[in-house]
Scaffold this motif. Structure first.
Motif: not given
Length: 465
Positions: A117-124, A188-192, A217-227
């Motif tokens: 996610r970190l890399m994708a945000v920078d590439c985007l 949507r990528t910018d979530r930790c 990151f702009a925010g935190v992913s809300p569910n660990a299993l989904d993350a």
């Protein structure tokens, strides 16, 4: 090689290592893995797992590993299974038990998706910046050629007169939609996901919000299993890139056709053309041909990524290791094609005489039908009469311009003269509807794009602080 032992001894044979090892692909994540490890170490210090001295030693060792990467120390890849085990191994070799603490409360499941996610945000971010440059160029070309007439086509057949500026605006607005899609995907990528652990969250009370802030990151992913199982963001990025590639391929194809001597509308600079190994006279628009081809590659990556998760049970499975090669290739390909397309177009020369030379009087057939309609004839009847008129001209091997005034009045007595069938500029000028081809409307659309670009500069910049 792997660092861990457990139910399985961790020593893989040649074939298992060949299929399992991902370091050749994920080595480029190393700078982001350093960031992830540094942020995680800070949380471990806050929780008392690491002392202040141990954290300082880890931070210094991570900096040394990053410098090694930047100086090319891993050009010849070591035998490690992946980038995460490489970094952890180096930390352990340098710091002993202190380095071995770095993975406390963490899984590679949340670690890898954080890095990606970190890399994708920078590439985007970089891709979006380049895309705005291309949009600005097309808007500039549209302004420059707001009155450059040529034959617009449907079905690749001559249809109606338009201007080159109007044509470029069609590309500009398509690219703006691409920009919007990629920016949405970036949001949507910018979530930790860090702290999600293997699937149920870390058993150590790390502050996930603090981790997200530390990593930008702009925010935190809300569910660990989904993350740890979510690859929507990868698929969304690839899908948006595939659409962008498709747009560029369509216009690249048009430019390839226009570069043919039969058309002669465009000439690409030598820097963006190639010759032939056999035919010394050849001048090929290979840059645009390759832009056209790269779209297929991006589409293939999208299909790969969508198929990868079809029927895959929620949570992490090793299948997800295959996401990175396709994602990285799409991001790299998109950046390259946008840069090539812009620079090739920026230095291209448009032959306005050849463009105007594409105008033929049959392009004004709709103008004649419209004029008859304004004179009171139902459009369908007007359409039929004009169609019959051009069919008769074809049979007689004549053009509308060859008609005498007497013949014109005999054919269309409702019209005062034949000017409607002779004035291409007037035909375009009549297209003043919102979004139309009239030069004034083209300039208004250019101003709209310019305001969008300026508003974007004034808004919060896309990118990591």
């Amino acid at each position: 090689m792997t660092l861990y032992r457990g139910r399985v001894n961790g020593e893989y044979g040649g074939l298992m290592n060949a299929i399992n090892r991902s370091l050749p692909v994920d080595i480029r994540l190393l700078p982001y893995d350093v960031l992830t490890n540094r942020a995680w170490a800070a949380e471990l210090q806050r929780l008392g797992v690491l002392t202040a001295d141990e954290f300082t030693a880890l931070a210094a060792a991570l900096n040394r590993i990053l410098v090694m990467y930047q100086e090319g120390a891993f050009a010849d890849l070591p035998a490690d299974e992946d980038v995460h085990t490489l970094v952890e191994r180096l930390l352990t070799e340098q710091l002993g038990p202190t380095g071995a603490k770095i993975h406390t409360g963490r899984s590679r499941n949340d670690q890898v998706v954080t890095d990606v996610r970190l890399m994708a945000v920078d590439c985007l971010t970089e891709l979006l910046n380049e895309l705005r440059e291309l949009i600005a160029l097309t808007a500039h070309l549209a302004t420059t050629h707001a009155e450059t007439l040529f034959a617009g086509t449907t079905h690749l057949q001559p249809a109606q007169p338009i201007t080159l500026g109007f044509y470029f605006l069609s590309l500009a607005f398509a690219l703006r939609r691409d920009h919007e899609r990629l920016a949405d995907a970036r949001t949507r990528t910018d979530r930790c996901p860090l702290g999600s652990g293997a699937l149920a969250g870390s058993a150590f009370a790390v502050d996930r919000a603090a981790l997200a802030e530390a990593l930008g990151f702009a925010g935190v992913s809300p569910n660990a299993l989904d993350a740890i199982s979510d690859r929507d963001f990868v698929q969304e990025i690839a899908g948006a890139i595939a659409i962008l590639g498709s747009h560029l391929s369509r216009y690249a194809e048009q430019f390839v056709l226009w570069a043919q001597p039969d058309f002669g509308f465009i000439r690409f600079a030598d820097d963006w053309s190639t010759g032939s190994s056999m035919m010394p006279q050849k001048r090929n628009p290979d840059a645009m041909e390759l832009v056209r081809a790269k779209a297929a590659r991006c589409l293939g990556n999208t299909v790969t990524l969508l198929t990868l998760t079809k029927g895959l049970a929620p949570s992490y499975s090793k299948d997800l290791q295959e996401d990175k090669a396709a994602l990285f290739d799409s991001l790299d390909t998109a950046l390259l094609t946008v840069q090539v397309f812009r620079q090739a177009l920026q230095t291209a020369i448009f032959n306005e005489d050849r463009l105007r030379g594409s105008l033929t009087f049959d392009l004004l057939a709709t103008e004649i039908a419209d004029a008859l309609t304004r004179a009171g004839l139902p459009f369908r009847q007007a359409h039929e009469r004009v169609g019959e008129f051009f069919r008769r001209l074809d049979a007689e091997n004549r053009t509308a311009s060859s008609l005498t005034d007497t013949e014109w009045h005999a054919t269309f007595p409702e019209l005062p003269d034949s000017s409607v069938a002779r004035d291409f500029a007037a035909a375009v000028e009549r297209r003043q509807v919102l979004g139309g081809a009239a030069p004034a409307e083209v300039r208004r659309q250019c101003r709209e794009l310019q305001r969008w670009l300026e508003d974007f500069k004034k808004s919060s910049p896309i990118g990591r602080e």
